[in-house]
Design a protein around this motif. Structure first.
Motif, mmCIF file in Angstrom:
data_model
loop_
_atom_site.group_PDB
_atom_site.id
_atom_site.type_symbol
_atom_site.label_atom_id
_atom_site.label_comp_id
_atom_site.label_asym_id
_atom_site.label_seq_id
_atom_site.Cartn_x
_atom_site.Cartn_y
_atom_site.Cartn_z
ATOM 1 N N UNK A 7 -0.989 122.710 7.690
ATOM 2 C CA UNK A 7 -0.044 121.713 7.186
ATOM 3 C C UNK A 7 0.694 121.012 8.326
ATOM 4 N N UNK A 8 1.097 121.745 9.331
ATOM 5 C CA UNK A 8 1.935 121.179 10.386
ATOM 6 C C UNK A 8 1.482 121.719 11.736
ATOM 7 N N UNK A 9 0.373 121.202 12.249
ATOM 8 C CA UNK A 9 -0.185 121.756 13.494
ATOM 9 C C UNK A 9 0.728 121.622 14.702
ATOM 10 N N UNK A 10 1.671 120.684 14.673
ATOM 11 C CA UNK A 10 2.549 120.491 15.831
ATOM 12 C C UNK A 10 3.738 121.438 15.842
ATOM 13 N N UNK A 11 3.896 122.273 14.820
ATOM 14 C CA UNK A 11 5.102 123.102 14.709
ATOM 15 C C UNK A 11 5.298 123.989 15.933
ATOM 16 N N UNK A 12 6.489 123.911 16.508
ATOM 17 C CA UNK A 12 6.899 124.762 17.624
ATOM 18 C C UNK A 12 8.298 125.264 17.296
ATOM 19 N N UNK A 13 8.471 126.551 17.046
ATOM 20 C CA UNK A 13 9.777 127.048 16.603
ATOM 21 C C UNK A 13 10.911 126.762 17.567
ATOM 22 N N UNK A 14 10.619 126.598 18.841
ATOM 23 C CA UNK A 14 11.679 126.339 19.817
ATOM 24 C C UNK A 14 12.072 124.863 19.879
ATOM 25 N N UNK A 15 11.311 123.998 19.186
ATOM 26 C CA UNK A 15 11.551 122.558 19.254
ATOM 27 C C UNK A 15 11.680 121.926 17.870
ATOM 28 N N UNK A 16 10.868 122.342 16.921
ATOM 29 C CA UNK A 16 10.800 121.694 15.615
ATOM 30 C C UNK A 16 12.097 121.864 14.828
ATOM 31 N N UNK A 17 12.564 120.764 14.261
ATOM 32 C CA UNK A 17 13.806 120.760 13.504
ATOM 33 C C UNK A 17 13.523 120.877 12.005
ATOM 34 N N UNK A 18 14.579 121.044 11.242
ATOM 35 C CA UNK A 18 14.432 121.043 9.785
ATOM 36 C C UNK A 18 13.903 119.706 9.311
ATOM 37 N N UNK A 19 14.344 118.621 9.942
ATOM 38 C CA UNK A 19 13.832 117.287 9.593
ATOM 39 C C UNK A 19 12.320 117.220 9.785
ATOM 40 N N UNK A 20 11.819 117.788 10.889
ATOM 41 C CA UNK A 20 10.372 117.817 11.131
ATOM 42 C C UNK A 20 9.643 118.552 10.014
ATOM 43 N N UNK A 21 10.185 119.685 9.612
ATOM 44 C CA UNK A 21 9.535 120.512 8.596
ATOM 45 C C UNK A 21 9.549 119.822 7.238
ATOM 46 N N UNK A 22 10.660 119.180 6.900
ATOM 47 C CA UNK A 22 10.717 118.455 5.626
ATOM 48 C C UNK A 22 9.651 117.367 5.589
ATOM 49 N N UNK A 23 9.565 116.600 6.656
ATOM 50 C CA UNK A 23 8.646 115.463 6.693
ATOM 51 C C UNK A 23 7.179 115.883 6.734
ATOM 52 N N UNK A 24 6.878 116.960 7.468
ATOM 53 C CA UNK A 24 5.475 117.276 7.712
ATOM 54 C C UNK A 24 4.956 118.494 6.958
ATOM 55 N N UNK A 148 8.270 113.047 15.214
ATOM 56 C CA UNK A 148 8.084 114.482 15.402
ATOM 57 C C UNK A 148 8.743 114.893 16.718
ATOM 58 N N UNK A 149 9.592 115.900 16.668
ATOM 59 C CA UNK A 149 10.309 116.345 17.864
ATOM 60 C C UNK A 149 9.382 116.875 18.940
ATOM 61 N N UNK A 150 8.195 117.339 18.559
ATOM 62 C CA UNK A 150 7.246 117.902 19.521
ATOM 63 C C UNK A 150 6.366 116.820 20.127
ATOM 64 N N UNK A 151 5.748 116.002 19.281
ATOM 65 C CA UNK A 151 4.769 115.014 19.761
ATOM 66 C C UNK A 151 5.370 113.643 20.027
ATOM 67 N N UNK A 152 6.500 113.342 19.429
ATOM 68 C CA UNK A 152 7.092 112.019 19.565
ATOM 69 C C UNK A 152 6.464 110.969 18.671
ATOM 70 N N UNK A 153 5.479 111.359 17.868
ATOM 71 C CA UNK A 153 4.795 110.414 16.993
ATOM 72 C C UNK A 153 5.621 110.148 15.738
ATOM 73 N N UNK A 154 5.543 108.919 15.228
ATOM 74 C CA UNK A 154 6.243 108.560 14.002
ATOM 75 C C UNK A 154 5.593 109.287 12.825
ATOM 76 N N UNK A 155 6.406 109.856 11.941
ATOM 77 C CA UNK A 155 5.882 110.573 10.780
ATOM 78 C C UNK A 155 5.093 109.641 9.869
ATOM 79 N N UNK A 156 4.065 110.180 9.228
ATOM 80 C CA UNK A 156 3.399 109.463 8.155
ATOM 81 C C UNK A 156 4.328 109.442 6.942
ATOM 82 N N UNK A 157 4.376 108.312 6.247
ATOM 83 C CA UNK A 157 5.182 108.264 5.029
ATOM 84 C C UNK A 157 4.327 108.730 3.862
#
Length: 324
Positions: A7-24, A148-157
């Protein structure tokens, strides 16, 4: 395949925020085949209602694993969540945490968390809100939240077809009812409580909704708890708390910030109530303040504020007239 990676291959617990998790993660996982969605909590409970014992106030810019660590630490009655956060970083630590929860018998505690309990498909899933003027600090903050806090890419809507409902339709909107929900649960649940999860930078105290939730629960006499990352984090941010002013608060949607500010009749008294809720004799930080410091601050709050109440206009959804 691990569902987290799928679901979220970019997830990094030391970087990923709640906003990242909600979106992705949360938004994609809660979209159904019919092109609509539901809250993650509804998906987990198979649509069956679960009454929350605690409401959680938190900011979406916090690390997601810190949010979860704070909730686990609260269930375990740990003073800080730094140790639990470290456990969540390794498989061995995760197993130790699971064992502690089983030993404590606290696995069935229920928490209301907006990221999980609000249907994101009825509000934010296909948009990032109105963009502020380019070149402004507000634009920089807005731009960060759509990446995305890890990749810097704009989230898909999200391509779902569910109708979006905002504060201009207050009866149907899911995001403007925290105060009514808190008061309702406080009446229904004998031991209902409010948990404030504080990020390392203490940014939770700069968010408009978070400030409003903290003041509302204080005025409604709901039992409040605070969960800090560590005492060191408090030491770094203690002085910053003493100058909190609701007029300087922020919100992802400018409309939300304006709605909250317009509903406050007396800003000075509101700020005094906020200080009292944080520093007062029964405040969130009472365990970390010595008696002399607490008494001095309480005296200042009393002189400025007089008594609680009288902040919100009767037309606002934040109307305190129904407080318990």
């Amino acid at each position: 395949m691990d569902s987290k990676v799928e679901v979220m291959p970019s997830f990094d617990p030391r970087i990923s925020t709640t906003n990242d998790v909600v979106r992705q993660a949360i938004i994609p996982l809660t979209r159904n085949a019919a092109g609509e969605g539901q809250a993650m909590a509804s998906l987990w409970s198979c649509g069956q209602p679960v009454c929350a014992a605690s409401m959680v106030t938190h900011n979406w810019s916090n690390y997601f694993h810190h949010l979860m660590a704070a909730i686990f630490a609260d269930a375990l009655e740990e003073e800080h969540y730094a140790g639990v956060a470290e456990m969540l970083l390794t498989a061995e630590g995760y197993q130790r945490l699971e064992n502690k929860i089983q030993e404590k018998g606290c696995g069935n505690k229920s928490y209301w968390v907006c990221a999980f309990s609000v249907n994101q498909h009825a509000c934010i899933c296909d948009n990032f809100g109105r963009a502020p003027p380019e070149g402004t600090p507000e634009f920089e903050e807005w731009d960060l939240k759509r990446r995305d806090s890890v990749t810097g890419l704009v989230f898909n809507v999200c391509p779902c077809k569910q109708r979006k409902i905002w504060n201009n339709e207050p009866a149907l909107c899911e995001m403007n009812k925290f105060d009514s929900m808190m008061r309702h649960l406080n009446r229904q649940q004998r031991d209902f409580s409010h948990l404030v999860v504080v990020d390392v930078a203490f940014d939770v105290f700069t968010r408009a909704w978070c400030i409003a939730e903290i003041v509302e629960s204080g005025r409604s006499r709901i039992h409040q708890r605070i969960k800090l990352h560590s005492e060191a984090a408090l030491d770094r941010n203690y002085q910053r708390l003493s100058s909190i002013d609701v007029r300087h608060c922020k919100a992802s949607r400018p409309e939300d910030r304006e709605m909250i500010l317009q509903s406050i009749q007396d800003v000075k008294r509101f700020n005094s109530d906020l200080q009292w809720t944080i520093f007062g004799t029964e405040g969130l930080l009472r365990k970390w303040m010595d008696g002399r410091e607490r008494a001095a601050l309480a005296g200042r709050c009393v002189r400025r504020a007089g008594t609680f109440g009288g902040h919100f206009s009767s037309s606002s959804t934040l109307d305190p007239m129904d407080t318990v």
